[in-house]
Scaffold this active site. Structure first.
Site, mmCIF file in Angstrom:
data_model
loop_
_atom_site.group_PDB
_atom_site.id
_atom_site.type_symbol
_atom_site.label_atom_id
_atom_site.label_comp_id
_atom_site.label_asym_id
_atom_site.label_seq_id
_atom_site.Cartn_x
_atom_site.Cartn_y
_atom_site.Cartn_z
ATOM 1 N N LYS A 3 0.791 -1.240 0.000
ATOM 2 C CA LYS A 3 0.000 0.000 0.000
ATOM 3 C C LYS A 3 0.824 1.292 0.000
ATOM 4 O O LYS A 3 0.306 2.370 0.268
ATOM 5 C CB LYS A 3 -1.006 0.043 1.173
ATOM 6 C CG LYS A 3 -1.860 -1.178 1.343
ATOM 7 C CD LYS A 3 -2.302 -1.817 0.057
ATOM 8 C CE LYS A 3 -3.386 -1.045 -0.660
ATOM 9 N NZ LYS A 3 -3.691 -1.719 -1.976
ATOM 10 N N HIS A 26 7.088 -7.397 -2.345
ATOM 11 C CA HIS A 26 6.857 -6.741 -1.050
ATOM 12 C C HIS A 26 7.799 -7.337 0.001
ATOM 13 O O HIS A 26 7.645 -7.094 1.198
ATOM 14 C CB HIS A 26 5.423 -6.969 -0.562
ATOM 15 C CG HIS A 26 4.369 -6.210 -1.296
ATOM 16 N ND1 HIS A 26 4.532 -4.933 -1.742
ATOM 17 C CD2 HIS A 26 3.091 -6.563 -1.630
ATOM 18 C CE1 HIS A 26 3.412 -4.524 -2.338
ATOM 19 N NE2 HIS A 26 2.534 -5.501 -2.285
ATOM 20 N N SER A 76 -4.630 2.536 4.521
ATOM 21 C CA SER A 76 -4.822 1.958 3.188
ATOM 22 C C SER A 76 -4.828 0.431 3.263
ATOM 23 O O SER A 76 -5.643 -0.231 2.619
ATOM 24 C CB SER A 76 -3.708 2.448 2.264
ATOM 25 O OG SER A 76 -3.891 1.959 0.960
HETATM 26 P P1 A3P Z 1 -5.206 4.688 -0.626
HETATM 27 O O1 A3P Z 1 -5.813 3.416 -0.144
HETATM 28 O O2 A3P Z 1 -4.705 5.538 0.493
HETATM 29 O O3 A3P Z 1 -6.094 5.456 -1.551
HETATM 30 P P2 A3P Z 1 -0.300 -0.168 -3.678
HETATM 31 O O4 A3P Z 1 -0.333 0.023 -5.157
HETATM 32 O O5 A3P Z 1 1.054 -0.239 -3.094
HETATM 33 O O6 A3P Z 1 -1.211 -1.265 -3.262
HETATM 34 O O7 A3P Z 1 -0.876 1.181 -3.040
HETATM 35 C C1 A3P Z 1 -2.230 1.550 -3.181
HETATM 36 C C2 A3P Z 1 -2.395 2.964 -2.679
HETATM 37 O O8 A3P Z 1 -1.818 3.868 -3.652
HETATM 38 C C3 A3P Z 1 -3.855 3.362 -2.542
HETATM 39 O O9 A3P Z 1 -3.896 4.313 -1.476
HETATM 40 C C4 A3P Z 1 -4.110 3.980 -3.899
HETATM 41 O O10 A3P Z 1 -5.226 4.823 -3.941
HETATM 42 C C5 A3P Z 1 -2.815 4.765 -4.087
HETATM 43 N N1 A3P Z 1 -2.577 5.130 -5.493
HETATM 44 C C6 A3P Z 1 -2.602 4.333 -6.578
HETATM 45 N N2 A3P Z 1 -2.372 5.041 -7.693
HETATM 46 C C7 A3P Z 1 -2.188 6.317 -7.315
HETATM 47 C C8 A3P Z 1 -1.914 7.538 -8.021
HETATM 48 N N3 A3P Z 1 -1.791 7.570 -9.342
HETATM 49 N N4 A3P Z 1 -1.784 8.677 -7.284
HETATM 50 C C9 A3P Z 1 -1.910 8.656 -5.942
HETATM 51 N N5 A3P Z 1 -2.178 7.541 -5.226
HETATM 52 C C10 A3P Z 1 -2.308 6.384 -5.900
#
Ligand code: A3P
Length: 301
Positions: A54, A114, A144
């Protein structure tokens, strides 16, 4: 495509059991094939995206993929992000493992992990693979992760927020302790080809961080191409991009009605979840763990 068969009814039994490797909680299927994962053969021209869950993995994946493709948006949408970027330690039974998917892929490969440094397959170090590490403020990461735990049916039920808070603090969530993870990778960057990027910096000035990644990868792209990459990787654009938003995963695996994968994409959502008491507990543990290191997060942001 043959590596990614259509989901069928018989797959509807979702495995959400956890095991552990050297004290780090990992999905049980991962533990079953641990030897295969640990012996994974990296190639010199691989690029690895490493994160604690996340922290902005998918966002960075899209950016790096587009940089490698010289900004070719059409090509970047060739397949869903979880197909074009094998997740090394994942084994979504009965589909092929991340290792099998990566082995079948032509170079140059973009890969995802990860894993904390002590569990990374050693060939990544031996081949001196370029690694982009993304770190995120632990409080937002925790929030998240909580919503992800609820929507991803391959993870156990996290219970209440209070329960998840305790699990996260104890490092008993899948992929282990956030503290161990960010610190391990922070130390590793002195010895290996690692670009350590912060989610909050990406939010603050995305163009600057995209250029940083471009330089690290040894690429030279025009302003125009960089601008295209920027526009294609905004939260809004990725939320609407079926290849980036995980909407092609069936709802019995990822239930976007519980919480969308592209949830909020902001800094500071922890303020809507942490109680004053939790913030105190968190800050105390945070300063205890980070003392003496020169790694800092703006945990009050
Ligand atoms: P939130 O749950 O806080 O919205 P991962 O890809 O490591 O699983 O992380 C997911 C998190 O990154 C989520 O956070 C998601 O919304 C955010 N995320 C994904 N794409 C993004 C972007 N282009 N800009 C900002 N945040 C992004």
């Amino acid at each position: 495509p043959e590596l990614f068969p259509k989901f069928s009814e018989e797959l509807e039994i979702v495995d959400n059991k956890m095991g552990e490797v050297q004290g780090v909680p990992l999905p049980e299927a991962t533990c079953e094939i641990w030897e295969q994962i640990y012996n994974f053969q990296a190639r010199e021209d691989d690029i690895l995206i490493s994160t604690y869950p996340k922290a902005g993995t998918t966002w960075m994946q899209e950016i790096v993929d587009l940089i490698m493709l010289d900004g070719d948006v059409k090509k970047s949408m060739r397949s869903p992000c979880f197909v074009k970027v094998p997740f090394i330690e994942l084994y979504p039974k009965p589909m092929p493992s991340g290792v099998q998917a990566a082995n079948a892929m032509e170079s140059p490969r973009l890969l995802k992990t990860h894993l904390p440094t002590q569990l990374l397959p050693p060939s990544f170090w031996e081949k001196n693979v370029k690694i982009v590490y993304v770190a995120r403020n632990p409080k937002d990461c925790m929030v998240s992760y909580y919503y992800f735990y609820k929507m991803d049916q391959t993870l156990p039920d996290p219970g209440t927020w209070d329960n998840f808070f305790s699990m996260f603090m104890a490092g008993s969530v899948t992929w282990g302790s956030w503290f161990d993870h960010v610190l391990g990778w922070w130390k590793a960057k002195d010895k290996h080809k690692i670009l350590y990027v912060f989610y909050e910096d990406m939010i603050e000035n995305t163009r600057r961080e995209i250029e940083k990644v471009m330089r690290f990868l040894g690429k030279e792209l025009s302003e125009e191409v960089l601008e295209d990459i920027y526009h294609h990787t905004t939260f809004q654009a990725m939320r609407e991009n079926p290849m980036a938003n995980y909407s092609s995963i069936p709802s019995f695996v990822m239930d976007h009605s519980v919480s969308p994968f592209m949830r909020k994409g902001v800094v500071g959502d922890w303020r809507n979840h942490f109680t004053v008491a939790q913030d105190e507990i968190f800050e105390k543990e945070y300063w205890r763990r980070m003392e003496g290191t020169n790694l800092t997060f703006r945990t009050q942001q």
